[in-house]
Motif scaffolding. Structure first.
Motif, PDB file in Angstrom:
ATOM      1  N   UNK A  82       0.839  -1.195   0.000  1.00 50.77           N
ATOM      2  CA  UNK A  82       0.000   0.000   0.000  1.00 50.77           C
ATOM      3  C   UNK A  82       0.873   1.244   0.000  1.00 50.77           C
ATOM      4  N   UNK A  83       0.319   2.294  -0.561  1.00 56.09           N
ATOM      5  CA  UNK A  83       0.953   3.605  -0.442  1.00 56.09           C
ATOM      6  C   UNK A  83      -0.115   4.594  -0.018  1.00 56.09           C
ATOM      7  N   UNK A  84       0.288   5.544   0.799  1.00 58.02           N
ATOM      8  CA  UNK A  84      -0.672   6.522   1.290  1.00 58.02           C
ATOM      9  C   UNK A  84      -0.025   7.455   2.286  1.00 58.02           C
ATOM     10  N   UNK A 124       2.187   4.665  28.246  1.00 60.48           N
ATOM     11  CA  UNK A 124       2.065   6.061  28.684  1.00 60.48           C
ATOM     12  C   UNK A 124       2.436   7.064  27.592  1.00 60.48           C
ATOM     13  N   UNK A 125       3.569   6.883  26.949  1.00 60.44           N
ATOM     14  CA  UNK A 125       3.993   7.839  25.928  1.00 60.44           C
ATOM     15  C   UNK A 125       3.603   7.441  24.523  1.00 60.44           C
ATOM     16  N   UNK A 126       2.900   6.348  24.379  1.00 60.25           N
ATOM     17  CA  UNK A 126       2.536   5.829  23.065  1.00 60.25           C
ATOM     18  C   UNK A 126       1.472   6.700  22.407  1.00 60.25           C
ATOM     19  N   UNK A 127       1.566   6.802  21.097  1.00 64.66           N
ATOM     20  CA  UNK A 127       0.574   7.522  20.311  1.00 64.66           C
ATOM     21  C   UNK A 127      -0.038   6.572  19.287  1.00 64.66           C
ATOM     22  N   UNK A 128      -1.224   6.902  18.834  1.00 67.74           N
ATOM     23  CA  UNK A 128      -1.904   6.116  17.804  1.00 67.74           C
ATOM     24  C   UNK A 128      -1.656   6.800  16.464  1.00 67.74           C
ATOM     25  N   UNK A 129      -1.333   5.984  15.479  1.00 67.75           N
ATOM     26  CA  UNK A 129      -1.093   6.478  14.121  1.00 67.75           C
ATOM     27  C   UNK A 129      -2.140   5.878  13.187  1.00 67.75           C
ATOM     28  N   UNK A 130      -2.535   6.674  12.214  1.00 65.98           N
ATOM     29  CA  UNK A 130      -3.531   6.247  11.222  1.00 65.98           C
ATOM     30  C   UNK A 130      -2.907   6.325   9.836  1.00 65.98           C
ATOM     31  N   UNK A 131      -3.097   5.256   9.077  1.00 64.41           N
ATOM     32  CA  UNK A 131      -2.651   5.198   7.690  1.00 64.41           C
ATOM     33  C   UNK A 131      -3.880   5.182   6.797  1.00 64.41           C
ATOM     34  N   UNK A 132      -3.936   6.120   5.853  1.00 64.83           N
ATOM     35  CA  UNK A 132      -5.015   6.188   4.883  1.00 64.83           C
ATOM     36  C   UNK A 132      -4.420   5.892   3.511  1.00 64.83           C
ATOM     37  N   UNK A 133      -4.829   4.780   2.905  1.00 65.31           N
ATOM     38  CA  UNK A 133      -4.205   4.395   1.632  1.00 65.31           C
ATOM     39  C   UNK A 133      -4.734   5.188   0.434  1.00 65.31           C
ATOM     40  N   UNK A 134      -3.824   5.447  -0.494  1.00 71.02           N
ATOM     41  CA  UNK A 134      -4.194   5.962  -1.814  1.00 71.02           C
ATOM     42  C   UNK A 134      -4.291   4.811  -2.804  1.00 71.02           C
ATOM     43  N   UNK A 135      -3.356   3.864  -2.663  1.00 69.40           N
ATOM     44  CA  UNK A 135      -3.311   2.703  -3.553  1.00 69.40           C
ATOM     45  C   UNK A 135      -3.103   1.449  -2.708  1.00 69.40           C
ATOM     46  N   UNK A 136      -3.781   0.373  -3.106  1.00 66.19           N
ATOM     47  CA  UNK A 136      -3.706  -0.909  -2.408  1.00 66.19           C
ATOM     48  C   UNK A 136      -3.514  -1.999  -3.454  1.00 66.19           C
ATOM     49  N   UNK A 137      -2.566  -2.886  -3.190  1.00 62.09           N
ATOM     50  CA  UNK A 137      -2.308  -4.008  -4.088  1.00 62.09           C
ATOM     51  C   UNK A 137      -2.327  -5.304  -3.290  1.00 62.09           C
ATOM     52  N   UNK A 138      -2.907  -6.341  -3.882  1.00 56.51           N
ATOM     53  CA  UNK A 138      -2.866  -7.678  -3.304  1.00 56.51           C
ATOM     54  C   UNK A 138      -1.962  -8.528  -4.185  1.00 56.51           C
ATOM     55  N   UNK A 139      -0.955  -9.120  -3.568  1.00 55.91           N
ATOM     56  CA  UNK A 139       0.003  -9.972  -4.269  1.00 55.91           C
ATOM     57  C   UNK A 139      -0.435 -11.412  -4.053  1.00 55.91           C
ATOM     58  N   UNK A 140      -0.442 -12.202  -5.118  1.00 54.64           N
ATOM     59  CA  UNK A 140      -0.874 -13.596  -4.990  1.00 54.64           C
ATOM     60  C   UNK A 140      -0.127 -14.486  -5.978  1.00 54.64           C
ATOM     61  N   UNK A 141       1.018 -14.990  -5.537  1.00 59.85           N
ATOM     62  CA  UNK A 141       1.807 -15.871  -6.393  1.00 59.85           C
ATOM     63  C   UNK A 141       1.171 -17.240  -6.560  1.00 59.85           C
TER      64      UNK A 141
END
Length: 155
Positions: A82-84, A124-141
Motif C-alpha cells: 500500500x501507499x498513502x 504512557x507515551x505511546x501515540x496512535x497512528x492512522x494510515x489512509x491508503x491511496x493505492x492498495x495491491x494484493x500480491x498472490x503468487x
C-alpha cells in the motif's frame, strides 16, 4: 476489481498482525515493523512518537506499507502493498475507535482503559497512528509468479 478480491484482501488484513511501514525523513529512509489493526483498508498502529519512523512521519507523511508472512516457497507468497499517508492521531485515550479495534484483535491488552501497571507504563507515551491508503495491491503468487492486482480502497 472484483468483490471477491476485495473480500480476500480484507480477510488477509484481518488475519495478519504485523506490517512494515517505510518512511522518509530529513536525509534518511527507514522501515519498521509494528502491530496493526484495520478498519477496512485504513490501518492503525501504536508507536512512540520519538521512534525514528514516527519522527519521519511527522516530517513527511507519505509512507509505504507491506504486510506478508515469512514464506519459504515463492509459489505461495501472498501479501499486501500500500501507499498513502500516515499521521499521529493522538494518545491512546484520544483514539477510542482505534483502541477498541486493538482490544478486539489483541485480547492480551485486556481493558485498555485500566491496563495492568506494566502495560500502563509502556503505553504512557505511546501515540496512535492512522494510515489512509491511496493505492492498495494484493500480491498472490498462487495464481502466477508476480501476480498483483490493485484494489480501490474506497470501494
Amino acid at each position: 476489481m472484483s468483490a471477491a478480491l476485495r473480500r480476500q484482501a480484507l480477510e488477509y488484513l484481518g488475519t495478519h498482525n504485523t506490517l512494515t511501514v517505510a518512511t522518509a525523513g530529513p536525509g534518511d529512509v527507514w522501515a519498521a515493523a509494528v502491530f496493526y489493526v484495520n478498519d477496512a483498508f485504513v490501518l492503525y498502529w501504536l508507536s512512540d512518537p520519538a521512534s525514528r519512523h514516527s519522527r519521519n512521519i511527522a516530517h513527511h507523511p507519505d509512507v509505504a506499507i507491506a504486510i506478508h508472512e515469512d514464506y519459504r516457497d515463492w509459489r505461495v507468497i501472498q501479501g499486501m502493498q500500500m501507499e498513502g499517508t500516515a499521521h499521529e492521531i493522538g494518545p491512546i485515550r484520544a483514539a477510542d475507535r482505534a483502541v477498541r479495534l486493538y482490544a478486539a484483535k489483541y485480547p492480551f491488552l485486556g481493558d485498555w482503559r485500566n491496563p495492568p501497571p506494566a502495560l500502563a507504563a509502556a503505553l504512557e507515551g505511546t501515540r496512535v497512528y492512522r494510515f489512509t491508503p491511496r493505492r492498495v495491491f494484493f500480491i498472490d503468487n498462487t495464481r502466477e509468479f508476480g501476480h498483483r492486482e490493485e484494489i480501490d480502497p474506497a470501494g
